[in-house]
Design a protein around this motif. Sequence first.
Motif, PDB file in Angstrom:
ATOM      1  N   SER A   1      26.713 -47.930  -9.873  1.00  0.00           N
ATOM      2  CA  SER A   1      27.496 -46.975 -10.640  1.00  0.00           C
ATOM      3  C   SER A   1      28.279 -46.085  -9.696  1.00  0.00           C
ATOM      4  O   SER A   1      27.847 -45.800  -8.569  1.00  0.00           O
ATOM      5  CB  SER A   1      26.581 -46.131 -11.540  1.00  0.00           C
ATOM      6  N   VAL A   2      29.445 -45.632 -10.157  1.00  0.00           N
ATOM      7  CA  VAL A   2      30.286 -44.733  -9.376  1.00  0.00           C
ATOM      8  C   VAL A   2      29.938 -43.283  -9.643  1.00  0.00           C
ATOM      9  O   VAL A   2      29.913 -42.452  -8.734  1.00  0.00           O
ATOM     10  CB  VAL A   2      31.779 -44.997  -9.681  1.00  0.00           C
ATOM     11  N   LEU A   3      29.631 -42.962 -10.888  1.00  0.00           N
ATOM     12  CA  LEU A   3      29.422 -41.575 -11.283  1.00  0.00           C
ATOM     13  C   LEU A   3      28.049 -41.061 -10.870  1.00  0.00           C
ATOM     14  O   LEU A   3      27.922 -39.924 -10.403  1.00  0.00           O
ATOM     15  CB  LEU A   3      29.602 -41.429 -12.798  1.00  0.00           C
ATOM     16  N   VAL A   4      27.006 -41.871 -11.026  1.00  0.00           N
ATOM     17  CA  VAL A   4      25.641 -41.435 -10.738  1.00  0.00           C
ATOM     18  C   VAL A   4      24.911 -42.549 -10.001  1.00  0.00           C
ATOM     19  O   VAL A   4      25.376 -43.698  -9.951  1.00  0.00           O
ATOM     20  CB  VAL A   4      24.876 -41.070 -12.034  1.00  0.00           C
ATOM     21  N   ASN A   5      23.750 -42.207  -9.461  1.00  0.00           N
ATOM     22  CA  ASN A   5      22.865 -43.191  -8.838  1.00  0.00           C
ATOM     23  C   ASN A   5      21.722 -43.503  -9.793  1.00  0.00           C
ATOM     24  O   ASN A   5      20.848 -42.656 -10.019  1.00  0.00           O
ATOM     25  CB  ASN A   5      22.304 -42.653  -7.521  1.00  0.00           C
ATOM     26  N   PRO A   6      21.707 -44.687 -10.405  1.00  0.00           N
ATOM     27  CA  PRO A   6      20.640 -44.998 -11.362  1.00  0.00           C
ATOM     28  C   PRO A   6      19.279 -45.078 -10.673  1.00  0.00           C
ATOM     29  O   PRO A   6      19.159 -45.581  -9.549  1.00  0.00           O
ATOM     30  CB  PRO A   6      21.064 -46.361 -11.935  1.00  0.00           C
TER      31      PRO A   6
ATOM     32  N   ALA B   1      29.350 -34.801 -21.172  1.00  0.00           N
ATOM     33  CA  ALA B   1      28.430 -35.231 -20.119  1.00  0.00           C
ATOM     34  C   ALA B   1      28.986 -34.902 -18.734  1.00  0.00           C
ATOM     35  O   ALA B   1      28.255 -34.429 -17.852  1.00  0.00           O
ATOM     36  CB  ALA B   1      28.155 -36.730 -20.243  1.00  0.00           C
ATOM     37  N   LEU B   2      30.281 -35.149 -18.511  1.00  0.00           N
ATOM     38  CA  LEU B   2      30.877 -34.846 -17.211  1.00  0.00           C
ATOM     39  C   LEU B   2      30.884 -33.342 -16.930  1.00  0.00           C
ATOM     40  O   LEU B   2      30.640 -32.917 -15.795  1.00  0.00           O
ATOM     41  CB  LEU B   2      32.301 -35.401 -17.151  1.00  0.00           C
ATOM     42  N   PHE B   3      31.161 -32.538 -17.950  1.00  0.00           N
ATOM     43  CA  PHE B   3      31.183 -31.093 -17.752  1.00  0.00           C
ATOM     44  C   PHE B   3      29.784 -30.562 -17.407  1.00  0.00           C
ATOM     45  O   PHE B   3      29.622 -29.725 -16.512  1.00  0.00           O
ATOM     46  CB  PHE B   3      31.715 -30.405 -19.012  1.00  0.00           C
ATOM     47  N   THR B   4      28.771 -31.069 -18.101  1.00  0.00           N
ATOM     48  CA  THR B   4      27.397 -30.660 -17.797  1.00  0.00           C
ATOM     49  C   THR B   4      26.967 -31.169 -16.423  1.00  0.00           C
ATOM     50  O   THR B   4      26.284 -30.455 -15.668  1.00  0.00           O
ATOM     51  CB  THR B   4      26.443 -31.186 -18.875  1.00  0.00           C
ATOM     52  N   HIS B   5      27.354 -32.397 -16.096  1.00  0.00           N
ATOM     53  CA  HIS B   5      27.035 -32.952 -14.778  1.00  0.00           C
ATOM     54  C   HIS B   5      27.696 -32.133 -13.673  1.00  0.00           C
ATOM     55  O   HIS B   5      27.105 -31.916 -12.604  1.00  0.00           O
ATOM     56  CB  HIS B   5      27.504 -34.401 -14.723  1.00  0.00           C
ATOM     57  N   MET B   6      28.906 -31.656 -13.916  1.00  0.00           N
ATOM     58  CA  MET B   6      29.612 -30.828 -12.946  1.00  0.00           C
ATOM     59  C   MET B   6      28.853 -29.521 -12.690  1.00  0.00           C
ATOM     60  O   MET B   6      28.704 -29.090 -11.539  1.00  0.00           O
ATOM     61  CB  MET B   6      31.020 -30.547 -13.459  1.00  0.00           C
TER      62      MET B   6
ATOM     63  N   HIS C   1      29.198 -28.594  -4.083  1.00  0.00           N
ATOM     64  CA  HIS C   1      30.458 -28.103  -4.641  1.00  0.00           C
ATOM     65  C   HIS C   1      31.589 -29.118  -4.494  1.00  0.00           C
ATOM     66  O   HIS C   1      32.472 -29.176  -5.353  1.00  0.00           O
ATOM     67  CB  HIS C   1      30.839 -26.788  -3.954  1.00  0.00           C
ATOM     68  N   ARG C   2      31.573 -29.903  -3.443  1.00  0.00           N
ATOM     69  CA  ARG C   2      32.629 -30.909  -3.281  1.00  0.00           C
ATOM     70  C   ARG C   2      32.489 -32.005  -4.338  1.00  0.00           C
ATOM     71  O   ARG C   2      33.488 -32.481  -4.893  1.00  0.00           O
ATOM     72  CB  ARG C   2      32.585 -31.511  -1.882  1.00  0.00           C
ATOM     73  N   SER C   3      31.265 -32.409  -4.619  1.00  0.00           N
ATOM     74  CA  SER C   3      31.055 -33.393  -5.682  1.00  0.00           C
ATOM     75  C   SER C   3      31.457 -32.817  -7.035  1.00  0.00           C
ATOM     76  O   SER C   3      32.051 -33.518  -7.865  1.00  0.00           O
ATOM     77  CB  SER C   3      29.588 -33.830  -5.707  1.00  0.00           C
ATOM     78  N   ALA C   4      31.151 -31.545  -7.265  1.00  0.00           N
ATOM     79  CA  ALA C   4      31.571 -30.904  -8.509  1.00  0.00           C
ATOM     80  C   ALA C   4      33.088 -30.844  -8.612  1.00  0.00           C
ATOM     81  O   ALA C   4      33.659 -30.989  -9.706  1.00  0.00           O
ATOM     82  CB  ALA C   4      30.972 -29.506  -8.601  1.00  0.00           C
ATOM     83  N   LEU C   5      33.778 -30.643  -7.482  1.00  0.00           N
ATOM     84  CA  LEU C   5      35.235 -30.630  -7.489  1.00  0.00           C
ATOM     85  C   LEU C   5      35.802 -31.984  -7.887  1.00  0.00           C
ATOM     86  O   LEU C   5      36.772 -32.065  -8.657  1.00  0.00           O
ATOM     87  CB  LEU C   5      35.743 -30.225  -6.101  1.00  0.00           C
ATOM     88  N   GLU C   6      35.215 -33.054  -7.394  1.00  0.00           N
ATOM     89  CA  GLU C   6      35.703 -34.398  -7.749  1.00  0.00           C
ATOM     90  C   GLU C   6      35.481 -34.687  -9.226  1.00  0.00           C
ATOM     91  O   GLU C   6      36.329 -35.303  -9.878  1.00  0.00           O
ATOM     92  CB  GLU C   6      34.998 -35.445  -6.880  1.00  0.00           C
ATOM     93  N   VAL C   7      34.351 -34.250  -9.782  1.00  0.00           N
ATOM     94  CA  VAL C   7      34.110 -34.443 -11.217  1.00  0.00           C
ATOM     95  C   VAL C   7      35.096 -33.621 -12.031  1.00  0.00           C
ATOM     96  O   VAL C   7      35.577 -34.063 -13.083  1.00  0.00           O
ATOM     97  CB  VAL C   7      32.655 -34.064 -11.563  1.00  0.00           C
ATOM     98  N   CYS C   8      35.435 -32.428 -11.550  1.00  0.00           N
ATOM     99  CA  CYS C   8      36.416 -31.586 -12.240  1.00  0.00           C
ATOM    100  C   CYS C   8      37.790 -32.253 -12.226  1.00  0.00           C
ATOM    101  O   CYS C   8      38.530 -32.201 -13.222  1.00  0.00           O
ATOM    102  CB  CYS C   8      36.473 -30.214 -11.583  1.00  0.00           C
ATOM    103  N   LYS C   9      38.158 -32.886 -11.121  1.00  0.00           N
ATOM    104  CA  LYS C   9      39.403 -33.653 -11.078  1.00  0.00           C
ATOM    105  C   LYS C   9      39.389 -34.776 -12.113  1.00  0.00           C
ATOM    106  O   LYS C   9      40.393 -35.034 -12.800  1.00  0.00           O
ATOM    107  CB  LYS C   9      39.599 -34.260  -9.684  1.00  0.00           C
ATOM    108  N   LEU C  10      38.247 -35.444 -12.213  1.00  0.00           N
ATOM    109  CA  LEU C  10      38.129 -36.555 -13.158  1.00  0.00           C
ATOM    110  C   LEU C  10      38.309 -36.080 -14.596  1.00  0.00           C
ATOM    111  O   LEU C  10      38.918 -36.781 -15.413  1.00  0.00           O
ATOM    112  CB  LEU C  10      36.773 -37.232 -12.977  1.00  0.00           C
TER     113      LEU C  10
END
Length: 631
Positions: free
Chosen positions: A203-208, A331-336, A345-354
């Motif tokens: 997965s790209v978004l999370v690690n299962p 889900a993306l907003f909560t994950h962020m 914070h850098r990972s949260a920034l990439e999710v915010c871009k998404l």
Amino acid sequence: MSARLMKKVLNEQHHLPQHVSEEEEEEEEENDSEPITRSSINPFDLLNDQDSEPENQGDELASANETLANYDDKEVSSSLKSTAEVSTSNPKSKKKKKKKNKDSAVANKMGDDEELELILEDLSLNAISSAEQPVSTKDRNKSVKQQATSILQVDPKYLNAENELRRIFGSKVVKSFESSNQASSSRQIRGVRGRVHYNLRKSVLVNPSDNWVRCDDSLSMQFLEIKNGYNYFRYVHSPSYSQSQRAFEAAKAINDLNGIASILQHRPYHIDSLLTMAEYFAVLGEQQMSADAIAKCLYALECAWHPIFNPLQGNCQLKFKHDTNKPIFTALFTHMKNLDRRGCHRSALEVCKLLLLLDSDDPMGAIFCIDYFALRAEEYAWLEMFSEEYKSDNSIWLFPNFSFSLAICRFYLERKGCEDDCMNAEKSSSSDLMKQALMLHPSVIKKLVAKVPLKDRTWTDILKHTFFRSDQTGIPSQDHLINIYVERNYLMWRLPDLQKLLGGAANLVIETLESNKSEVKDWACVRKEAYSSEKNEYGHLLVSDFSDSLSSIPRENFQQFMGVPRMMEEGMQDENQFANLPGNGHAPRGVANRNALAVLFESMLPWVTYEDRDDVEPDDNQHDDHRQDNQ
């Protein structure tokens, strides 16, 4: 070489201009009678031709050709071309034809090259002429979207929070932490049959996690259309998934958490049920369980992606207006926010871009927190570039978050001594940007003093001025965005350097207003122009969604859901409601006649399993134990 043959060759060279016209006419007749074909010289034919002649004549011919080549270097180019077409004997005539075919092939190749150059020149002229023509509104909007897409390009390597933790703390620290968790899990697993591990897709978004079950195909994605260079999609439910969705809506209507937990027992990747339980776990204070439920939700949503759906490229849209698309935004907003709490914070920034890429209308308000994650990730240069290129207008600085964040960004760039930025006279200093932000949003300073808090006497003197005395601007939309900004970014103002910057800019504002009181009316007109609507245009965005504070109940109240006999008997659900769902079958062994919430809580633990299915693929180390248990 004999003198006779040499003399003959020189004599032919001397009388060449007299025979050129005749030979050209003969060649034209031959060309009319026979089609010209490109052919390459076969070296073996030359060997055969040389073998048919006497040996001494072949040597003489080679010497004559060498002498003739030296002689031709001194002649003009037209004589050189004509020499290649002259022959006096049958072998020489064959060589002349081969030489002529070779020259024609070279000429054709040169003609193709010239034609290609003309085409390229024509294309360059067309490009220049089109650049000189005025750009239409449609093309301008398309270029704006392309610029916004490029600045929001998501880097998949930064989506992984584990990679960021390794960059922050080092690989050794992360490995030691993981090994300690594995050791604690191994102690808990004594006396309990361990979970069966599945081979899950990447997965790209999370690690299962290894203990997750495989995702089925009950949730899929449908391609809708191509419009303005974007591919539009939406999620689609299968009949069995729709039946589970109806059961969820019925349980939600009566606030039945046991019913929602029962749905997850039979369909572990039901999206809305996972989102509900994630929110419930967060209220109980179990943040790790809540984060795991969100991760499962994102994993199921990614497994349903269409083959041509690639949101990281920025050319795919999932419109929020479709009900089936709404869960991925939640889900993306909560994950962020979960990534932000972990310090990634850098990972949260990439999710915010998404989030901004998936729907250009920004239904979740990601634009009001992307500046915070960029500042925390120290992406100062990117934030300035984003403010300039996003939507290709300067209206973004009118938002409270960007008004103050761009001043902070400029402050840190000045401290780093960036030569390109500091030498650019067009860009304002951090003090000027902060002064403009305070003139446009004066109520921010009083809210920050109360929220941070700022208890120095300097702030008391600043708040005594009439311009900073009120905490409301009187414009609903602006006041709502200011509340969101203060709730989201107040932690930034606990740094002494930024407090000094804010205090200095506030004093400059006071000095300016005392010297020119008309500035108050001018900036009031700017605020009314920027927020012209009398209604709150951003009322759908809750301030609490941008908050770091969490409300929870005491832990002792959480224990009653972990398998107390009284709760098992009173909260027992009718399993027949979900037993007939297509493709699901009966509940797993060990689940029947138990409280659904208790089973769900236990299922979140990695050392407990209730699975007893035929599609299980155990690991090699657990294969023998699993077979003995079945026996």
